[in-house]
Design an enzyme around this catalytic site. Sequence first.
Site, PDB file in Angstrom:
ATOM      1  N   GLU A   1      10.530   1.326   9.943  1.00 16.65           N
ATOM      2  CA  GLU A   1      11.532   2.344   9.592  1.00 16.65           C
ATOM      3  C   GLU A   1      10.853   3.686   9.791  1.00 16.65           C
ATOM      4  OE1 GLU A   1      14.491  -0.326   8.139  1.00 16.65           O
ATOM      5  OE2 GLU A   1      14.636   1.841   8.098  1.00 16.65           O
TER       6      GLU A   1
ATOM      7  N   GLU B   1      11.242  16.257  14.215  1.00 20.66           N
ATOM      8  CA  GLU B   1      11.560  16.041  12.808  1.00 20.66           C
ATOM      9  C   GLU B   1      10.727  17.012  11.969  1.00 20.66           C
ATOM     10  OE1 GLU B   1      10.004  12.505  10.860  1.00 20.66           O
ATOM     11  OE2 GLU B   1      11.962  12.163   9.972  1.00 20.66           O
TER      12      GLU B   1
ATOM     13  N   CYS C   1      14.191  10.814   5.597  1.00 21.34           N
ATOM     14  CA  CYS C   1      14.281  10.338   6.979  1.00 21.34           C
ATOM     15  C   CYS C   1      15.699  10.460   7.524  1.00 21.34           C
ATOM     16  CB  CYS C   1      13.790   8.901   7.063  1.00 21.34           C
ATOM     17  SG  CYS C   1      14.625   7.822   5.899  1.00 21.34           S
TER      18      CYS C   1
ATOM     19  N   LYS D   1       0.864  -1.186   0.000  1.00 23.28           N
ATOM     20  CA  LYS D   1       0.000   0.000   0.000  1.00 23.28           C
ATOM     21  C   LYS D   1       0.899   1.234   0.000  1.00 23.28           C
ATOM     22  CE  LYS D   1      -1.549   2.984   2.624  1.00 23.28           C
ATOM     23  NZ  LYS D   1      -1.534   4.191   1.786  1.00 23.28           N
TER      24      LYS D   1
END
Length: 480
Positions: free
Chosen positions: A244, A376, A278, A168
């Site tokens: 992750e 982040e 990331c 997905k």
Amino acid sequence: MNGAWVPAGDRELFDRQSPAHGVPVTRVPKCTVEDLDAAVDAARRAFDDRRWSGLNGQARAAVLLRTGALIRERADEIAYFETLENGKPISQARAEVLGCADMFEYASGLARSLHGDSFNNLGDGLFGLVTREPVGVVGLITPWNFPFLILCERVPYILASGCTIVAKPSEVTSATTLILAEILSDAGLPDGCMNVVTGAGSSIGQALIEHPRVDMLSFTGSTAVGRRVVEAAGKSNFKKLGLELGGKNPQIVFADADLEDAADGVAFGIGFNTGQCCVSGSRLIVERSVADDFARMVQAKFDKVRVGDPLDEATQIGAITTEAQNATIMSYIERGQAEGARLICGGAQLDMGRGQFIVPTLFGDVTRDMSIAREEIFGPVLTIMPFDTIEEAIEIANDTDYGLAASVWTKNIDKALTVTRQVQAGRFWVNTTLAGGPELPLGGFRQSGWGREAGIYGVEEYTQVKSVHIEIGKRDHWVK
Ligand code: NAD
């Protein structure tokens, strides 16, 4: 699904606008939970009847090699979709796609070399084997920042292990996942081994992570959704997880580094993919004696970097992928100033007449408690903090909940190794940043994730081990 296209029929459709050009570029269906069930059924049947896992390594490797070749043939087309949906520069997209072909070629070798272990030291009466077996049906959820690259850091390894897949993609970047499914079919992957469902994370994504007939879930995305994945696995069937997640990655620069190289690397580390990466080096930690000079050197790089239309071959920084992400980045830039940080450069949107663009931004006078230093941002926003001793540099670097990646810039081997050993991160770079390839594993320490993708570690992640005890000769009877 199950090796064939399913017509969208009367399903709701999702229109994707190019984030750089503001025009519609792709349209995908919002799959239903029934579609997901059908995809899981197809993957389940394909796994259970061993049409893929029962093939020998040579046959599986041949499919992966052909996939690599077909990706190379269609590289321009895939890169074009990637740029139109994501906003990344076309030259970067093309390089990523070719890297993806390499992932399949490398993993084809793993399909043949994957093996277990044997114990010939258990005495004359017993022989021990440890075999590796594919986990089963893998649900694969991917984000929008590297739609094709992240997919291809996982799919070849999952297939090399013998597992089957229900993927997905992010709802805003589905095109290249669908293209990969078509390529795998053309390369000879048996029907049902790769199925794709498109649609929103909150509906179909949530249903996938809760699905009781999915054996493993590989999730790449935010730490917040990662938490939901863990909860869903616990509430459903304790599926195995690979996670992750996010990062707030330090780049430590010592005064003895090649500062020209380091400035270029630092600018690349936060500018690449518009900082929507990331492993972006978003926390710059610089030895105090050179901190001001180094800030000016990074600013000079930011001033020269080419921000603009991602379809232009010369562009180095493209568009911000979604309007929501654009708003998030701008709100962090405002918050940074409100919290007392000094805006050294950038901080503004670039008006191109259409689309959303943010110029690389540098903040000084940053303290560790500020939100721009802790959270982040996922954009081209860099904070600088000075340090006086190596111990302090390591302490600042580790002062985060994350542990995805880190870089150190120094010509002193002792400093480089001390920092590499003591900073907690799953990927480390010395005098470089963002380097990678199919051999070296990816993954995070702490709240950046569980497990590893890519390399031999990546294929092993999708296997489970079985211990086999084999008696030799006549049994020593229990009942005499
Ligand atoms: P996200 O977590 O919002 O979405 C990621 C994927 O999860 C998408 O496909 C989305 O549709 C799906 N999703 C959303 N809600 C869901 C739910 N309730 N159940 C199941 N699936 C759901 O992340 P994003 O905004 O697409 O990507 C940015 C984040 O991804 C950043 O935090 C970034 O650090 C992280 N990321 C990590 C890596 C890594 O390798 N560690 C790589 C790329 C991105």
